[in-house]
Design a protein around this motif. Structure first.
Motif, short mmCIF file in Angstrom:
data_model
loop_
_atom_site.label_atom_id
_atom_site.label_comp_id
_atom_site.label_asym_id
_atom_site.label_seq_id
_atom_site.Cartn_x
_atom_site.Cartn_y
_atom_site.Cartn_z
N UNK A 69 7.42 -11.24 -0.40
CA UNK A 69 6.39 -10.51 -1.38
C UNK A 69 5.40 -9.73 -0.24
N UNK A 70 5.16 -9.78 0.99
CA UNK A 70 4.17 -9.65 1.75
C UNK A 70 3.50 -8.78 1.91
N UNK A 135 -16.28 10.60 17.59
CA UNK A 135 -15.55 11.72 18.38
C UNK A 135 -14.19 11.62 19.26
N UNK A 136 -13.41 10.55 19.02
CA UNK A 136 -12.54 9.66 19.85
C UNK A 136 -11.04 9.64 19.32
N UNK A 137 -11.29 9.58 18.45
CA UNK A 137 -9.99 9.51 17.36
C UNK A 137 -9.87 9.09 15.68
N UNK A 138 -8.97 8.96 15.24
CA UNK A 138 -8.77 8.09 13.60
C UNK A 138 -8.09 6.97 13.94
N UNK A 139 -8.68 5.92 13.51
CA UNK A 139 -8.43 4.79 13.76
C UNK A 139 -7.90 3.74 12.13
N UNK A 140 -7.19 3.04 12.20
CA UNK A 140 -6.26 1.98 11.41
C UNK A 140 -6.67 0.71 11.56
N UNK A 141 -7.46 0.18 10.64
CA UNK A 141 -7.83 -1.47 11.15
C UNK A 141 -7.36 -2.22 10.17
N UNK A 142 -6.16 -3.40 10.31
CA UNK A 142 -4.88 -3.77 9.61
C UNK A 142 -5.89 -5.86 10.32
N UNK A 143 -5.81 -6.31 8.65
CA UNK A 143 -5.13 -7.44 8.57
C UNK A 143 -4.15 -8.18 8.95
N UNK A 144 -3.97 -8.78 9.70
CA UNK A 144 -2.32 -9.15 10.28
C UNK A 144 -2.50 -10.50 11.31
N UNK A 145 -2.09 -11.33 11.49
CA UNK A 145 -0.88 -11.95 10.18
C UNK A 145 -1.02 -11.74 9.17
N UNK A 146 -0.28 -11.97 7.90
CA UNK A 146 -0.25 -12.16 6.45
C UNK A 146 -1.37 -13.45 7.08
N UNK A 150 -7.46 -9.45 3.85
CA UNK A 150 -7.09 -9.40 2.64
C UNK A 150 -5.79 -9.58 2.36
N UNK A 151 -4.68 -9.47 3.29
CA UNK A 151 -3.59 -9.51 3.21
C UNK A 151 -2.99 -10.92 2.83
N UNK A 152 -1.88 -10.88 2.05
CA UNK A 152 -1.14 -12.19 1.69
C UNK A 152 0.46 -11.52 1.00
N UNK A 153 0.82 -13.32 0.45
CA UNK A 153 2.80 -13.58 0.19
C UNK A 153 2.53 -13.84 -0.68
N UNK A 154 2.95 -13.24 -1.64
CA UNK A 154 3.55 -14.37 -2.86
C UNK A 154 4.21 -15.09 -2.70
N UNK A 155 5.08 -15.54 -1.61
CA UNK A 155 5.86 -16.40 -1.61
C UNK A 155 5.36 -16.88 0.06
N UNK A 156 4.59 -19.10 -0.50
CA UNK A 156 4.17 -19.30 0.15
C UNK A 156 4.51 -19.25 1.70
N UNK A 157 6.01 -19.66 1.88
CA UNK A 157 6.65 -19.54 3.11
C UNK A 157 6.42 -18.29 3.80
#
Length: 481
Positions: A69-70, A135-146, A150-157
């Motif tokens: 559930x990541x 004027x340069x780019x569209x940008x994705x900012x990602x919360x990684x690693x889980x 605000x990134x999360x996993x339902x299983x603690x493992x």
């Protein structure tokens, strides 16, 4: 409303109860499944910013590991110039487990915090005049690693990830995100970021390139990558702290000569007592300066505090893992880390979370970096092989360093680049902005460029945004720095 009507129907018509119960179960199942599917929202207003946002901001979650559930949380800012043709950049942050929000407000993104003494009200935001999204780019900012942001996993493992597994999750994220945003598939695509992200970025790029060769859909239009003050080989990077510190006058000639004579080039793992004594003396001197920028004051708030257990309100979907019980200490306003303190306050306000569409109950206290909270396997000792594979396959690479960084000294990055044994095509020279040297640069064959940002610290663009903007624009436009 529909569920209420269905429940009333079940009560009034007993013969239909069994069928209605089955239908209700299916509806609930679909509702649960929708929570793990890609979900995005367009954000037009943010607390602390006056008026409507002058750029297109989208936030959302993308599921990358169904069993655990990541869910990885992202921010996407569309280019304000020509989003249909401008490059798309995935910009990652270091740590590991520092939030992608750092890139959005402290590096190349469209907003900055107003540096004002905290008075109990919500910190204010202003636009960043050197945002790459202008004027340069569209940008994705990602919360990684889980476990980041605000990134999360339902299983603690699900939090048991490392260099390889988290890189594969990023590739899964990109495939799903581009499937949901097919209009950007033809745009040139780059992966960029700083610090520990510099170690995993070449891994991610290589996985993408392998998918291109195997014609796996969607085919991402990867053109190259950018890494700033990148961790490449932890042992080499750490060892170069000693010659760098000598070169800038932190340690004496005598101490440096003793280290050279007794440590056999390894300033991380001493093998004799003399080396150990010398390194202890050097460490005491290094502790007097800020690792991120040797010119800065030593300040609170740069490092992440240790987690605590059993604090009321800290337990969420993270299960047995606990979040931090309180915000980091407040630094003085003249510290570079003061803006980190403001981000902690802003992110932990309910109006902010509501505005960003954060799922309730998934995250307790938000902190900028969660480096020591969850397990993380540093299972790639060195990423230099990935740099070699990518550049010799024709992908462009920009490696840059702030020249006042003690965490990953530019000497280490230079040495690792030289180990590739590429031919120099444009020898060491200054590159300029406004008639002044903004740094120094050298270009090798296989489209590999190395550059310094004069006066930059560990997150070089954060310290030198105008120079970073010029560097990024010239390189992405295929122009000499």
């Amino acid at each position: 409303m529909f569920l209420e009507l269905l429940t009333n129907t079940m009560a009034a018509h007993k013969p239909l109860r069994h069928a209605a119960t089955c239908l209700l179960f299916l509806l609930l199942l679909l509702l649960l499944l929708s929570c793990s599917a890609s979900a995005s929202s367009v954000i037009t207003h943010l607390p602390g910013f006056s008026g409507r946002l002058p750029f297109h901001l989208e936030t959302g979650y993308v599921g990358v590991a169904e069993e655990a559930g990541t869910e990885l949380f992202y921010y996407f800012v569309e280019s304000e110039r020509s989003p249909s043709t401008d490059p798309v950049i995935l910009w990652l942050t270091g740590g590991p487990r520092c939030s992608g929000f750092c890139g959005l407000v402290f590096e190349v993104g469209p907003m900055n915090f107003v540096l004002a003494p905290y008075n109990g009200s919500l910190p204010q935001l202003v636009t960043n005049q050197y945002s790459w999204t202008k004027v340069i780019s569209s940008t994705l900012f990602l919360d990684t690693p889980v476990g980041s942001g605000f990134s999360y996993a339902r299983d603690p493992n699900g939090y048991n990830v490392g260099d390889i597994s988290s890189s594969l999750q990023v590739v899964t994220f990109l495939k799903k995100w581009f499937n949901d945003h097919p209009r950007y598939l033809s745009n040139h695509f780059y992966v960029g970021g700083s610090s520990y992200a510099g170690k995993v970025i070449p891994i991610i790029a290589q996985y993408i390139s392998e998918g291109i060769e195997e014609r796996k859909q969607p085919i991402i239009n990867l053109k190259g990558y950018m890494v700033g003050n990148p961790i490449t080989d932890l042992k080499v990077d750490s060892s170069y702290r000693v010659p760098y510190a000598h070169g800038v006058g932190i340690i004496s000639d005598q101490l440096y000569e003793a280290a050279v004579a007794n440590c056999n080039g390894d300033y991380v793992n001493p093998t004799n007592e003399m080396c150990s004594n010398v390194l202890n003396a050097i460490d005491n001197l290094l502790s007097e300066v800020d690792d991120g920028n040797i010119l800065d004051d030593k300040c609170a708030g740069r490092l992440t505090p240790k987690p605590t257990d059993g604090v009321s309100g800290s337990r969420t979907l993270l299960g047995e893992h606990s979040r931090l019980s309180e915000l980091p200490a407040q630094p003085s306003i003249n510290c570079y880390s003061y803006c980190f303190y403001l981000s902690d306050i802003w992110m932990n306000d309910k109006t902010t979370r509501d505005a960003l569409k954060i799922r309730m109950g998934t995250i307790g206290v938000w902190v900028r970096c969660n480096e020591d909270v969850f397990p993380y396997a540093k299972d790639v000792p060195s990423s230099i092989e990935y740099h070699f594979n990518l550049t010799t396959r024709g992908y462009r690479a920009l490696v840059f360093s702030g020249d006042h960084d003690l965490t990953v000294p530019f000497l280490s990055t230079q040495e690792l680049i030289r180990s590739l044994n590429f031919t120099i095509v444009d020898d060491w020279r200054a590159w300029h902005l406004g008639g002044q040297a903004a740094g120094f640069t050298i270009m090798y064959d296989n489209n590999l460029t190395f550059a310094t940002l004069k006066g930059g610290g560990h997150v070089a663009i954060g310290y030198r945004p105008e120079q970073g903007f010029a560097m990024g624009q010239r390189w992405l436009d295929n122009k000499p720095l």
